[in-house]
Write a protein that holds these residues in place. Structure first.
Motif, PDB file in Angstrom:
ATOM      1  N   ASN A 139       0.786  -1.236   0.000  1.00  0.00           N
ATOM      2  CA  ASN A 139       0.000   0.000   0.000  1.00  0.00           C
ATOM      3  C   ASN A 139       0.818   1.287   0.000  1.00  0.00           C
ATOM      4  OD1 ASN A 139      -2.926  -0.887   0.147  1.00  0.00           O
ATOM      5  ND2 ASN A 139      -2.001  -2.086   1.804  1.00  0.00           N
ATOM      6  N   ARG A 170      -5.090   0.937  -5.301  1.00  0.00           N
ATOM      7  CA  ARG A 170      -4.972   1.301  -3.875  1.00  0.00           C
ATOM      8  C   ARG A 170      -5.305   2.765  -3.625  1.00  0.00           C
ATOM      9  NH1 ARG A 170       1.699   0.986  -3.381  1.00  0.00           N
ATOM     10  NH2 ARG A 170       2.050   3.178  -3.831  1.00  0.00           N
ATOM     11  N   THR A 172      -8.034   4.175  -4.533  1.00  0.00           N
ATOM     12  CA  THR A 172      -9.439   4.217  -4.111  1.00  0.00           C
ATOM     13  C   THR A 172      -9.712   3.300  -2.923  1.00  0.00           C
ATOM     14  OG1 THR A 172      -9.840   2.662  -5.912  1.00  0.00           O
ATOM     15  CG2 THR A 172     -10.523   4.955  -6.269  1.00  0.00           C
ATOM     16  N   GLN A 173      -9.007   2.167  -2.888  1.00  0.00           N
ATOM     17  CA  GLN A 173      -9.213   1.261  -1.751  1.00  0.00           C
ATOM     18  C   GLN A 173      -7.924   0.508  -1.415  1.00  0.00           C
ATOM     19  OE1 GLN A 173     -12.040  -1.913  -2.341  1.00  0.00           O
ATOM     20  NE2 GLN A 173     -12.361  -2.157  -0.156  1.00  0.00           N
ATOM     21  N   LYS A 174      -7.513   0.618  -0.160  1.00  0.00           N
ATOM     22  CA  LYS A 174      -6.294  -0.098   0.258  1.00  0.00           C
ATOM     23  C   LYS A 174      -6.502  -1.597   0.172  1.00  0.00           C
ATOM     24  CE  LYS A 174      -3.987   3.006   3.425  1.00  0.00           C
ATOM     25  NZ  LYS A 174      -3.732   3.343   4.819  1.00  0.00           N
ATOM     26  N   GLN A 180      -7.718 -10.489  -0.434  1.00  0.00           N
ATOM     27  CA  GLN A 180      -7.888  -9.330  -1.324  1.00  0.00           C
ATOM     28  C   GLN A 180      -6.731  -9.224  -2.307  1.00  0.00           C
ATOM     29  OE1 GLN A 180      -8.846  -6.317   1.771  1.00  0.00           O
ATOM     30  NE2 GLN A 180      -9.349  -5.049   0.006  1.00  0.00           N
TER      31      GLN A 180
END
Ligand SMILES: C[S@@+](CC[C@H](N)C(=O)[O-])C[C@H]1O[C@@H](n2cnc3c(N)ncnc32)[C@H](O)[C@@H]1O
Length: 298
Positions: A139, A170, A172-174, A180
């Motif tokens: 991340n 990442r 927008t979303q980790k 995942q």
């Protein structure tokens, strides 16, 4: 098999190269659950054992297992690369064993985040004192660094694309968990299971694990340093599980066996690496990629 499902790999072969019947000290650089060490202690009542592991949980498990032999064992929660700095009598050492990588105990503990097929946090630290986790790498690292890690340590052909996509996603979303990350890799690589093909997440996880734990760092330097400290006729047996590590061991052995500037300090005993038999692989599938190289100090 031992209590937590880790079967020591290439056990007989490693012990044979270490010539464990001799009186003296043996160092297990990567104790794990103590599988190899336990056998040395059982088979040679005059053996003294020094064991290293950076994973405290493994070390505690090994300590329990080795309890009956506690008077002949010293354990260190430390990186084995510090072995040459220990204040011990190196002249008594008869053999050192490296069984690199991770144990089944670590792989099968979902909370450690080593396995792409088990839900867990993105951790992958063998040593929990380490500040770098897999989460941080996935991340936080810049794209070029991620790409380099995937390429160098995972030998992934899609390293650049994978790094680019991960960095885009990442924002927008980790990516928080092993599952995942595995799904993300599957999507980016358009993965469909095929017989005989390695899952791309296996390579990605290997690459990140190597980076988190700095597994290749100073391995060569360690073998060089310890070879200078060991007495004549001491043996080094090194088991590795991927080509990057095997290459480092092979080249370092060759360099020390043929050194032009100073005297060669070791003799290579395995022209080709020793690999597990079909019988061993049938019992322990995780042994399939193991390679053992051995050398004797001269
Ligand atoms: C493959 S396992 C060893 C298994 C062991 N031979 C047995 O039969 O139970 C490798 C172990 O080495 C440890 N390890 C990896 N890198 C290390 C390092 N640099 N220093 C000390 N221990 C390390 C890991 O935490 C793991 O427990």
């Amino acid at each position: 098999m031992n209590g937590n499902g880790h079967i020591p790999v290439l056990l007989e072969e490693a012990l044979q190269y270490l010539q464990i019947k001799r009186e003296g000290t043996y160092v297990d650089c990567t104790l794990g659950l103590g599988g190899h060490t336990l056998e040395i202690l059982k088979r040679n009542p005059k053996a003294i054992l020094i064991g290293f592991d950076i994973d405290e949980k493994s070390l505690l498990k090994a300590k329990e297992k080795l309890e009956p032999y506690a008077d002949r064992v010293s354990l260190y929660h430390s990186d084995f690369r510090y072995l040459p700095d220990l204040k011990i009598d190196f002249s008594k050492i008869r053999g050192i064993l490296l069984d690199l990588g991770m144990s089944s105990f670590q792989l099968d503990s979902p909370e450690r985040g080593f396995s792409y097929s088990r839900e867990g946090p993105l951790d992958m630290r063998m040593d929990l004192r380490n500040k770098t986790t897999a989460h941080k790498i996935i991340n936080k690292l810049p794209e070029h660094r991620l790409s380099q890690i995937f390429h160098e340590y995972g030998e992934l052909r899609q390293a650049r694309r994978l790094a680019r996509e991960i960095v885009t996603r990442r924002k927008t979303q980790k990516i928080e968990t092993t599952t995942q990350l595995c799904r993300t890799v599957e999507e980016i690589c358009s993965w469909r299971p095929q017989k005989g093909k390695i899952h791309p997440a296996a390579k990605v996880f290997q690459a990140i694990r190597i980076e988190v734990n700095q597994e290749l760092k100073s391995l060569s330097g360690f073998i060089e340093r310890i070879s200078q400290k060991l007495p004549k006729k001491a043996h080094i047996a090194a088991i590795s599980f991927h080509s990057l590590e095997d290459r480092i061991i092979k080249q370092t052995f060759i360099q020390l066996a043929t050194s032009m500037n100073s005297h060669p300090c070791l003799k290579i005993q395995t022209k080709k690496p020793v690999v597990p038999s079909e019988e061993e692989i049938a019992i322990n599938f995780r042994a399939r990629s193991a390679k053992l190289r051995a050398a004797e100090i001269i």
